[in-house]
Design a protein around this motif. Structure first.
Motif, PDB file in Angstrom:
ATOM      1  N   SER A 152     -31.219 -10.524 -63.753  1.00 39.01           N
ATOM      2  CA  SER A 152     -29.784 -10.733 -63.934  1.00 39.01           C
ATOM      3  C   SER A 152     -29.630 -11.171 -65.376  1.00 39.01           C
ATOM      4  O   SER A 152     -30.604 -11.213 -66.119  1.00 39.01           O
ATOM      5  N   GLN A 153     -28.405 -11.540 -65.737  1.00 41.04           N
ATOM      6  CA  GLN A 153     -28.198 -11.938 -67.112  1.00 41.04           C
ATOM      7  C   GLN A 153     -29.011 -13.176 -67.491  1.00 41.04           C
ATOM      8  O   GLN A 153     -29.458 -13.309 -68.621  1.00 41.04           O
ATOM      9  N   ASP A 154     -29.228 -14.059 -66.490  1.00 34.46           N
ATOM     10  CA  ASP A 154     -29.875 -15.333 -66.797  1.00 34.46           C
ATOM     11  C   ASP A 154     -31.272 -15.471 -66.230  1.00 34.46           C
ATOM     12  O   ASP A 154     -31.906 -16.495 -66.395  1.00 34.46           O
ATOM     13  N   SER A 155     -31.710 -14.488 -65.469  1.00 34.80           N
ATOM     14  CA  SER A 155     -33.023 -14.662 -64.858  1.00 34.80           C
ATOM     15  C   SER A 155     -33.881 -13.445 -65.141  1.00 34.80           C
ATOM     16  O   SER A 155     -33.384 -12.337 -65.333  1.00 34.80           O
ATOM     17  N   GLU A 156     -35.164 -13.691 -65.179  1.00 35.14           N
ATOM     18  CA  GLU A 156     -36.061 -12.579 -65.445  1.00 35.14           C
ATOM     19  C   GLU A 156     -37.211 -12.599 -64.459  1.00 35.14           C
ATOM     20  O   GLU A 156     -37.519 -13.616 -63.859  1.00 35.14           O
ATOM     21  N   LEU A 157     -37.842 -11.420 -64.307  1.00 32.25           N
ATOM     22  CA  LEU A 157     -38.973 -11.303 -63.398  1.00 32.25           C
ATOM     23  C   LEU A 157     -40.119 -12.150 -63.942  1.00 32.25           C
ATOM     24  O   LEU A 157     -40.513 -11.985 -65.090  1.00 32.25           O
ATOM     25  N   PRO A 158     -40.622 -13.082 -63.144  1.00 33.02           N
ATOM     26  CA  PRO A 158     -41.714 -13.917 -63.651  1.00 33.02           C
ATOM     27  C   PRO A 158     -42.981 -13.093 -63.878  1.00 33.02           C
ATOM     28  O   PRO A 158     -43.766 -13.362 -64.762  1.00 33.02           O
ATOM     29  N   SER A 159     -43.187 -12.111 -63.030  1.00 31.60           N
ATOM     30  CA  SER A 159     -44.372 -11.290 -63.192  1.00 31.60           C
ATOM     31  C   SER A 159     -44.024  -9.888 -62.749  1.00 31.60           C
ATOM     32  O   SER A 159     -43.309  -9.702 -61.778  1.00 31.60           O
ATOM     33  N   GLY A 160     -44.495  -8.920 -63.459  1.00 34.95           N
ATOM     34  CA  GLY A 160     -44.186  -7.549 -63.086  1.00 34.95           C
ATOM     35  C   GLY A 160     -45.275  -6.997 -62.217  1.00 34.95           C
ATOM     36  O   GLY A 160     -46.024  -7.728 -61.590  1.00 34.95           O
ATOM     37  N   LEU A 161     -45.365  -5.697 -62.194  1.00 35.35           N
ATOM     38  CA  LEU A 161     -46.451  -5.077 -61.466  1.00 35.35           C
ATOM     39  C   LEU A 161     -47.163  -4.129 -62.421  1.00 35.35           C
ATOM     40  O   LEU A 161     -46.595  -3.139 -62.871  1.00 35.35           O
ATOM     41  N   GLN A 162     -48.372  -4.499 -62.766  1.00 37.43           N
ATOM     42  CA  GLN A 162     -49.183  -3.619 -63.593  1.00 37.43           C
ATOM     43  C   GLN A 162     -50.398  -3.277 -62.767  1.00 37.43           C
ATOM     44  O   GLN A 162     -51.089  -4.161 -62.295  1.00 37.43           O
ATOM     45  N   VAL A 163     -50.635  -2.013 -62.565  1.00 36.19           N
ATOM     46  CA  VAL A 163     -51.836  -1.666 -61.810  1.00 36.19           C
ATOM     47  C   VAL A 163     -52.813  -0.938 -62.707  1.00 36.19           C
ATOM     48  O   VAL A 163     -52.436  -0.046 -63.464  1.00 36.19           O
ATOM     49  N   GLY A 164     -54.046  -1.331 -62.607  1.00 33.81           N
ATOM     50  CA  GLY A 164     -55.094  -0.732 -63.436  1.00 33.81           C
ATOM     51  C   GLY A 164     -55.449   0.651 -62.933  1.00 33.81           C
ATOM     52  O   GLY A 164     -55.167   1.011 -61.790  1.00 33.81           O
ATOM     53  N   THR A 165     -56.062   1.433 -63.791  1.00 34.62           N
ATOM     54  CA  THR A 165     -56.430   2.785 -63.387  1.00 34.62           C
ATOM     55  C   THR A 165     -57.938   2.964 -63.313  1.00 34.62           C
ATOM     56  O   THR A 165     -58.395   4.079 -63.174  1.00 34.62           O
ATOM     57  N   GLY A 166     -58.684   1.876 -63.401  1.00 39.45           N
ATOM     58  CA  GLY A 166     -60.123   1.997 -63.170  1.00 39.45           C
ATOM     59  C   GLY A 166     -60.976   1.580 -64.335  1.00 39.45           C
ATOM     60  O   GLY A 166     -60.602   0.728 -65.124  1.00 39.45           O
ATOM     61  N   VAL A 167     -62.106   2.199 -64.438  1.00 43.23           N
ATOM     62  CA  VAL A 167     -63.124   1.778 -65.387  1.00 43.23           C
ATOM     63  C   VAL A 167     -63.770   3.013 -65.999  1.00 43.23           C
ATOM     64  O   VAL A 167     -63.684   4.109 -65.438  1.00 43.23           O
ATOM     65  N   ARG A 168     -64.343   2.845 -67.169  1.00 44.57           N
ATOM     66  CA  ARG A 168     -65.126   3.936 -67.742  1.00 44.57           C
ATOM     67  C   ARG A 168     -66.256   3.360 -68.598  1.00 44.57           C
ATOM     68  O   ARG A 168     -66.218   2.189 -68.976  1.00 44.57           O
ATOM     69  N   VAL A 169     -67.219   4.204 -68.862  1.00 39.64           N
ATOM     70  CA  VAL A 169     -68.301   3.806 -69.766  1.00 39.64           C
ATOM     71  C   VAL A 169     -67.887   4.300 -71.149  1.00 39.64           C
ATOM     72  O   VAL A 169     -67.721   5.502 -71.358  1.00 39.64           O
ATOM     73  N   VAL A 170     -67.647   3.365 -72.103  1.00 33.92           N
ATOM     74  CA  VAL A 170     -67.192   3.791 -73.427  1.00 33.92           C
ATOM     75  C   VAL A 170     -68.349   4.238 -74.303  1.00 33.92           C
ATOM     76  O   VAL A 170     -68.155   4.947 -75.277  1.00 33.92           O
ATOM     77  N   GLY A 171     -69.529   3.806 -73.981  1.00 26.89           N
ATOM     78  CA  GLY A 171     -70.644   4.206 -74.827  1.00 26.89           C
ATOM     79  C   GLY A 171     -71.925   3.589 -74.337  1.00 26.89           C
ATOM     80  O   GLY A 171     -71.921   2.769 -73.416  1.00 26.89           O
ATOM     81  N   THR A 172     -72.999   4.020 -74.929  1.00 28.98           N
ATOM     82  CA  THR A 172     -74.262   3.380 -74.634  1.00 28.98           C
ATOM     83  C   THR A 172     -74.718   2.733 -75.933  1.00 28.98           C
ATOM     84  O   THR A 172     -74.699   3.366 -76.976  1.00 28.98           O
ATOM     85  N   ALA A 173     -75.076   1.468 -75.849  1.00 23.14           N
ATOM     86  CA  ALA A 173     -75.510   0.752 -77.051  1.00 23.14           C
ATOM     87  C   ALA A 173     -77.028   0.669 -77.040  1.00 23.14           C
ATOM     88  O   ALA A 173     -77.628   0.184 -76.084  1.00 23.14           O
ATOM     89  N   LYS A 174     -77.649   1.184 -78.097  1.00 24.62           N
ATOM     90  CA  LYS A 174     -79.101   1.066 -78.255  1.00 24.62           C
ATOM     91  C   LYS A 174     -79.417  -0.366 -78.643  1.00 24.62           C
ATOM     92  O   LYS A 174     -78.713  -0.957 -79.451  1.00 24.62           O
ATOM     93  N   GLU A 175     -80.435  -0.915 -78.096  1.00 26.14           N
ATOM     94  CA  GLU A 175     -80.824  -2.278 -78.475  1.00 26.14           C
ATOM     95  C   GLU A 175     -82.097  -2.222 -79.290  1.00 26.14           C
ATOM     96  O   GLU A 175     -83.155  -1.879 -78.782  1.00 26.14           O
ATOM     97  N   PHE A 176     -81.968  -2.564 -80.580  1.00 25.09           N
ATOM     98  CA  PHE A 176     -83.109  -2.449 -81.479  1.00 25.09           C
ATOM     99  C   PHE A 176     -83.882  -3.756 -81.568  1.00 25.09           C
ATOM    100  O   PHE A 176     -84.199  -4.213 -82.647  1.00 25.09           O
ATOM    101  N   THR A 177     -84.147  -4.365 -80.437  1.00 22.10           N
ATOM    102  CA  THR A 177     -85.022  -5.532 -80.484  1.00 22.10           C
ATOM    103  C   THR A 177     -86.454  -5.031 -80.629  1.00 22.10           C
ATOM    104  O   THR A 177     -86.773  -3.893 -80.293  1.00 22.10           O
TER     105      THR A 177
END
Lengths: 261, 247
Positions: free
Chosen positions: A57-82
Motif C-alpha cells: 500500500s502507500q505506507d506498507s511494503e512487503l517485508p520479504s518477497g519470494l525469490q526462488v533459486g534455480t539450482g547449482v552448477r560447476v563453474v570450473g575446476t581449480a587445479k591445486e599446485f601444492t
C-alpha cells in the motif's frame, strides 16, 4: 511442469561433474607430477517471483518477497599446485622441482609446454627427452662415452666423459613460473599449456627468484590425497542420491495430480 | 461455485514453489559458502460476501539462514573460511560491493585476487592485487603478506588486507545472483576488525540435507492433500448440480 524437477536436475549434473573430477584425481594417484583438481560449485540465478520491498500500500511494503533459486552448477575446476611428495629413484635423469616452477618441454608443433613430471630419458641422439620423446627445453645433449651426469640444484648439467678427469658443464636447465599456475591449461601427458589466465612464463634459474630447486635422482609424486578423494566421493554420492529423490518426488506429484483430477 | 476449489489450487501451487526453494537448497548441498533459504507460507483471506472461512496461501522467502557451515580443511594457502560471523567483500559483475562466504580464492594473470567464481576480492582500496611473490600468507584478520620475488625470507611485507565486514543480519539479503548485499536504506557495511579468517579451510554449505529432504517429502504429501480437496470440491459441485437438475 514442476520446477523442482529442473532444479534437482542441475544438482544431479553438478554432482556428476564433481564425481568425474574426483575419479580423475583418483585415477592419477600414481601419476608423476600430477596436480589434483577440485570442482568449484556456485548457486545459479534466483528468480524474483515477488519483489522484496514491493509496496503493498502507500505506507506498507512487503517485508520479504519470494525469490526462488534455480539450482547449482560447476563453474570450473581449480587445479591445486601444492607440492607432491618427493620420491628417491636414484636415476640420474630423474629431476624433481622442489618448490615453484615448471620444466619446459618442446612439443613437435614448435610450442613449449610445461610440466612437473621430471622423468627424463635419452633418445638415440643423446638428447634429454620425456617419456613421450619430447625434448627438454633448452635442449641438452649428452656427449658419447659419458660415464656420469650430474644435475645441480640450480640446473647446471655437467658430465664426466670416460678418460677425462674433470667434469664439463654442457648446459643449464631453466624453469619457468607463472603468476597464476591455476590458469594453465592441462593438455594431458602431464603437460600444461600457457593461457591468457596464467600470464606469461617467467623464466629463471632454479633456486633463485622464488623458483624451486632441482633435485636430481628424485621424482615428484602426485599430490592426490586418497582419503580426501574417497571422502569427497562419498559426499558426492549422497548428494546425488538426495537430488534424485527430489526428482522422483516431483515426478510422483505430477503423476498424482494427473490421476486424481 | 465453492471457492474451496481455488483455495486448494493455490495451496498446491504454493507448495510447488516452496518445494522448489527446498530443492534449490538441496542442489547446493556441496556448494562452498552457500547459505540455505527459508520458505514459509502466509495466509491471505478471501474477501467478499460470504463467511470469512477461506484463506489463500502465499509462499514467501522470509530470509536466509546465515548460520555458520562446517569448516573443511583443504590445506591450500589461498583457501580461507570465516570463523564465526562476517563476510568477505567482493566486487559484483555490476561493479557494486557484495559479500560472500565462499573463500576459495585464486589469483588471475594480473595478480588480482579473485574468488572461485571469478569476482575480485576487495581490500583497503579496491580489488586486491598480489605482486609476483615467492610465498604468500593470509592472516587471521585478512592481512596479506608476501615475500617478493628474489627477496630473502625476512623481506616479508604486508601488501593489503581483505575487506571483512559484519553488518547485522537484518540489514542484509541474498540477491538474485546469490551474493549478499546490504538492503536498500541501510548504511553501507564498514570494515569490522573482529571478523576472523581461518586460512587453509573452506566453509561448506550450511544446508541440512536431512531437513531439506524431509521438508520436500512433507510438501509432496501436502500437495496430494490439496489435490484430494480439489477432487472433493469437484464431487460436491457435481452432486449439487445433479440435485438441481430438472428431471
Amino acid at each position: 511442469m514442476h520446477p523442482a524437477l529442473y532444479v534437482s536436475k542441475t544438482g544431479l549434473s553438478a554432482q556428476d561433474t564433481a564425481l568425474t573430477t574426483t575419479s580423475n584425481n583418483l585415477a592419477n594417484v600414481n601419476t608423476t607430477g600430477f596436480k589434483r583438481e577440485r570442482a568449484v560449485f556456485q548457486d545459479l540465478l534466483y528468480q524474483i517471483k515477488r519483489q522484496p520491498g514491493g509496496l503493498t500500500s502507500q505506507d506498507s511494503e512487503l517485508p520479504s518477497g519470494l525469490q526462488v533459486g534455480t539450482g547449482v552448477r560447476v563453474v570450473g575446476t581449480a587445479k591445486e599446485f601444492t607440492q607432491g611428495s618427493l620420491q628417491v629413484t636414484e636415476q640420474p635423469l630423474d629431476i624433481a622441482v622442489n618448490g615453484r616452477g615448471f620444466l619446459q618441454v618442446l612439443l613437435p608443433d614448435g610450442n613449449i609446454s610445461y610440466t612437473r613430471d621430471g622423468q627424463f630419458q635419452l633418445n638415440s641422439n643423446g638428447d634429454i627427452v620425456t617419456a613421450n620423446g619430447h625434448p627438454l627445453e633448452p635442449a641438452i645433449t649428452i656427449p658419447e662415452n659419458t660415464s656420469s651426469i650430474t644435475i645441480g640444484t640450480d640446473g647446471t648439467v655437467s658430465t664426466l666423459v670416460t678418460g677425462d678427469t674433470a667434469p664439463t658443464v654442457i648446459g643449464n636447465i631453466t624453469t619457468v613460473d607463472f603468476i597464476n599456475p591455476q590458469g594453465l591449461e592441462a593438455i594431458g601427458n602431464n603437460l600444461f599449456r600457457e593461457t591468457g589466465a596464467s600470464g606469461d612464463p617467467q623464466e629463471g634459474t632454479p633456486g633463485l627468484d622464488g623458483l624451486g630447486t632441482l633435485e636430481q635422482g628424485m621424482v615428484e609424486s602426485s599430490n592426490v590425497e586418497v582419503v580426501e578423494e574417497l571422502v569427497n566421493m562419498i559426499t558426492t554420492q549422497r548428494a546425488y542420491e538426495m537430488n534424485s529423490k527430489v526428482v522422483s518426488t516431483a515426478d510422483q506429484m505430477l503423476q498424482y495430480i494427473s490421476q486424481n483430477i | 461455485m465453492d471457492k474451496a476449489l481455488y483455495i486448494s489450487m493455490s495451496g498446491a501451487k504454493q507448495s510447488m514453489l516452496a518445494q522448489r526453494a527446498h530443492s534449490n537448497n538441496l542442489a547446493n548441498v556441496n556448494t562452498t559458502g552457500f547459505k540455505n533459504d527459508f520458505a514459509q507460507a502466509r495466509s491471505m483471506p478471501v474477501y467478499g460476501e460470504h463467511h470469512p472461512t477461506r484463506a489463500y496461501a502465499m509462499t514467501e522467502r522470509p530470509g536466509t539462514n546465515f548460520q555458520q557451515g562446517p569448516l573443511n580443511e583443504t590445506g591450500r594457502e589461498l583457501d580461507v573460511a570465516i570463523k564465526g560471523e562476517g563476510w568477505i567483500a567482493v566486487q559484483a559483475p555490476d561493479g557494486s560491493e557484495a559479500y560472500t562466504r565462499a573463500g576459495d580464492l585464486q589469483t588471475d594473470s594480473n595478480g588480482i585476487l579473485r574468488t572461485g567464481s571469478g569476482l575480485p576480492v576487495l581490500g583497503n582500496g579496491g580489488p586486491v592485487a598480489i605482486p609476483p611473490s615467492a610465498k604468500m600468507e593470509i592472516g587471521a584478520d585478512g592481512t596479506i603478506s608476501v615475500i617478493p620475488l628474489g627477496q630473502p625470507a625476512d623481506a616479508l611485507a604486508e601488501i593489503d588486507r581483505i575487506k571483512l565486514v559484519n553488518p547485522p543480519n537484518d540489514q542484509i539479503e541474498k540477491g538474485a545472483d546469490g551474493l549478499i548485499r546490504v538492503k536498500e536504506g541501510n548504511p553501507p557495511a564498514v570494515i569490522d576488525g573482529n571478523v576472523r579468517l581461518e586460512p587453509g579451510f573452506l566453509e561448506e554449505s550450511n544446508v541440512n540435507a536431512v531437513e531439506s529432504l524431509t521438508e520436500i517429502l512433507s510438501l509432496a504429501r501436502q500437495y496430494e492433500l490439496h489435490v484430494k480437496v480439489m477432487s472433493t470440491a469437484d464431487q460436491n459441485s457435481e452432486a449439487a448440480a445433479r440435485l438441481l437438475q430438472i428431471s
